[in-house]
Scaffold this active site. Structure first.
Site, PDB file in Angstrom:
ATOM      1  N   ASP A 156      -1.634 -14.068  -0.066  1.00  0.00           N
ATOM      2  CA  ASP A 156      -0.934 -14.914  -1.026  1.00  0.00           C
ATOM      3  C   ASP A 156       0.428 -14.353  -1.391  1.00  0.00           C
ATOM      4  O   ASP A 156       0.537 -13.239  -1.910  1.00  0.00           O
ATOM      5  CB  ASP A 156      -1.789 -15.075  -2.287  1.00  0.00           C
ATOM      6  CG  ASP A 156      -1.182 -16.040  -3.281  1.00  0.00           C
ATOM      7  OD1 ASP A 156      -0.752 -17.129  -2.859  1.00  0.00           O
ATOM      8  OD2 ASP A 156      -1.134 -15.697  -4.479  1.00  0.00           O
ATOM      9  N   GLU A 207      -8.925 -14.084  -1.392  1.00  0.00           N
ATOM     10  CA  GLU A 207      -7.476 -14.029  -1.578  1.00  0.00           C
ATOM     11  C   GLU A 207      -7.024 -12.604  -1.889  1.00  0.00           C
ATOM     12  O   GLU A 207      -7.617 -11.915  -2.714  1.00  0.00           O
ATOM     13  CB  GLU A 207      -7.081 -14.964  -2.714  1.00  0.00           C
ATOM     14  CG  GLU A 207      -5.590 -14.990  -3.004  1.00  0.00           C
ATOM     15  CD  GLU A 207      -5.277 -15.815  -4.241  1.00  0.00           C
ATOM     16  OE1 GLU A 207      -4.874 -16.986  -4.079  1.00  0.00           O
ATOM     17  OE2 GLU A 207      -5.462 -15.298  -5.372  1.00  0.00           O
ATOM     18  N   LYS A 210      -4.319 -29.624  -3.380  1.00  0.00           N
ATOM     19  CA  LYS A 210      -3.277 -30.172  -4.262  1.00  0.00           C
ATOM     20  C   LYS A 210      -2.952 -31.609  -3.837  1.00  0.00           C
ATOM     21  O   LYS A 210      -1.882 -31.916  -3.333  1.00  0.00           O
ATOM     22  CB  LYS A 210      -2.040 -29.285  -4.211  1.00  0.00           C
ATOM     23  CG  LYS A 210      -2.300 -27.875  -4.740  1.00  0.00           C
ATOM     24  CD  LYS A 210      -1.095 -26.981  -4.581  1.00  0.00           C
ATOM     25  CE  LYS A 210      -1.406 -25.562  -5.069  1.00  0.00           C
ATOM     26  NZ  LYS A 210      -0.270 -24.628  -4.876  1.00  0.00           N
ATOM     27  N   ARG A 260       2.061 -55.138  -2.065  1.00  0.00           N
ATOM     28  CA  ARG A 260       2.520 -53.890  -2.683  1.00  0.00           C
ATOM     29  C   ARG A 260       1.511 -52.770  -2.533  1.00  0.00           C
ATOM     30  O   ARG A 260       1.873 -51.629  -2.263  1.00  0.00           O
ATOM     31  CB  ARG A 260       2.851 -54.145  -4.159  1.00  0.00           C
ATOM     32  CG  ARG A 260       3.240 -52.903  -4.967  1.00  0.00           C
ATOM     33  CD  ARG A 260       4.154 -51.933  -4.243  1.00  0.00           C
ATOM     34  NE  ARG A 260       5.347 -52.547  -3.688  1.00  0.00           N
ATOM     35  CZ  ARG A 260       6.093 -51.977  -2.768  1.00  0.00           C
ATOM     36  NH1 ARG A 260       5.754 -50.795  -2.259  1.00  0.00           N
ATOM     37  NH2 ARG A 260       7.154 -52.583  -2.316  1.00  0.00           N
ATOM     38  N   LYS A 293     -10.628 -16.360  -5.421  1.00  0.00           N
ATOM     39  CA  LYS A 293      -9.254 -16.075  -5.830  1.00  0.00           C
ATOM     40  C   LYS A 293      -9.228 -14.995  -6.912  1.00  0.00           C
ATOM     41  O   LYS A 293     -10.271 -14.503  -7.348  1.00  0.00           O
ATOM     42  CB  LYS A 293      -8.589 -17.357  -6.328  1.00  0.00           C
ATOM     43  CG  LYS A 293      -8.421 -18.419  -5.236  1.00  0.00           C
ATOM     44  CD  LYS A 293      -7.506 -19.533  -5.703  1.00  0.00           C
ATOM     45  CE  LYS A 293      -7.195 -20.483  -4.573  1.00  0.00           C
ATOM     46  NZ  LYS A 293      -6.188 -21.498  -4.969  1.00  0.00           N
TER      47      LYS A 293
END
Length: 282
Positions: A217, A195, A131, A96, A163
């Site tokens: 973005d 960004e 992510k 598994r 960012k």
């Protein structure tokens, strides 16, 4: 802070086997040898095959596993991708966890290949993001490469990405520009990306010589095209946000150098695999 190396195989086996495989211990003879095949049930791109082999050998070093479809190769329904021989008990204990890695990593490679093909021949690189599944980042980023994509930064330590939340805490644009210059002096090897979600930000960032990449973005294709025209031959451009298989070719056609897509790792469907075991009667 110094972090310890992550052992995803060890964590996964401990999680699954724990104190022991009760079913196998009671129903499978201890000396029984077996052969097994891991077979795909749908079209896919191979990834994680060495990891799957490592799972079997971590459970039992005497198990022998042969990779039939190497990472990056195409898989058709019914294809065998790994052959395994050894103790039936060991094969069943590892089954598994090995399949879990394969279904996840092949899913990422397969989705990445779809985006690469959908982008067409525009010379753009399809990138992943951070992510990722905690503990599986290295494996998932390798799966992106197997699918024909490329890796963005691995973590917070190997590249700068400024960012909007970083800018919100900074004391004005002149202070930002000075920080970028100081960063370049102190860490010349580090790539610097910023960004922007508006064209006026793009124009401002183009005045800072030490910026390597501007991340556009959630911009519309027309805005992206205009931004690229503003900074042609000055910096690289990356598009991100709202990228799908339906619009990736349109985004690629704007002239951007990179397209980063979080869905490659956070939303890739699992690929269906099974392990078929056959006892070896001696």
């Amino acid at each position: 802070m110094k972090t310890q190396p992550i052992d995803p195989i060890g964590v996964a086996l401990q999680e699954d086997i724990g104190e022991g495989d009760v079913t196998t211990e009671f129903f499978v003879p201890p000396n029984l040898q077996a052969s097994a095949r891991i077979r795909a049930h749908e079209k896919a791109v191979a990834s994680g095959t060495k990891t799957a082999v490592d799972v079997f050998q971590r459970v039992d070093p005497a198990v022998r596993a042969e990779i039939i479809r190497t990472d990056g190769s195409d898989i058709a329904p019914g294809d065998v991708i790994i052959d395994v021989r050894g103790s039936a008990r060991s094969i069943l204990k590892a089954e598994r966890v090995a399949l879990n890695f394969l279904q996840r990593l092949c899913g990422i490679a397969t989705l990445t290949r779809k985006f690469v093909e959908a982008a067409g021949n525009h010379g753009v690189k399809i990138l992943d993001t951070r992510k990722t599944t905690p503990g599986l980042r290295a494996l998932e980023k390798a799966a992106v490469v197997a699918g024909g994509g490329a890796n963005h930064r691995f973590g917070l330590f190997d590249m700068v990405l400024v960012k909007d939340n970083h800018l919100a805490s900074h004391a004005g644009f002149s202070a930002f520009a000075e920080t970028v210059r100081r960063l370049r002096q102190e860490r010349p090897e580090v790539r610097i990306e910023v960004e922007a979600d508006r064209l006026d930000q793009v124009r401002a960032f183009l005045q800072v010589d030490d910026v390597d990449v501007i991340l556009l973005d959630n911009m519309k294709p027309a805005q992206i095209r205009e931004a690229v025209a503003l900074g042609k031959n000055k910096v690289k451009f990356e598009a991100s946000g709202g990228i799908t298989l339906k619009n990736v070719r349109q985004i690629a056609a704007t002239g951007v150098d990179f397209i980063s897509i979080g869905a490659l790792t956070h939303s890739a469907p699992a690929i269906d695999f099974s392990l078929e075991i056959t006892p070896v009667i001696s």
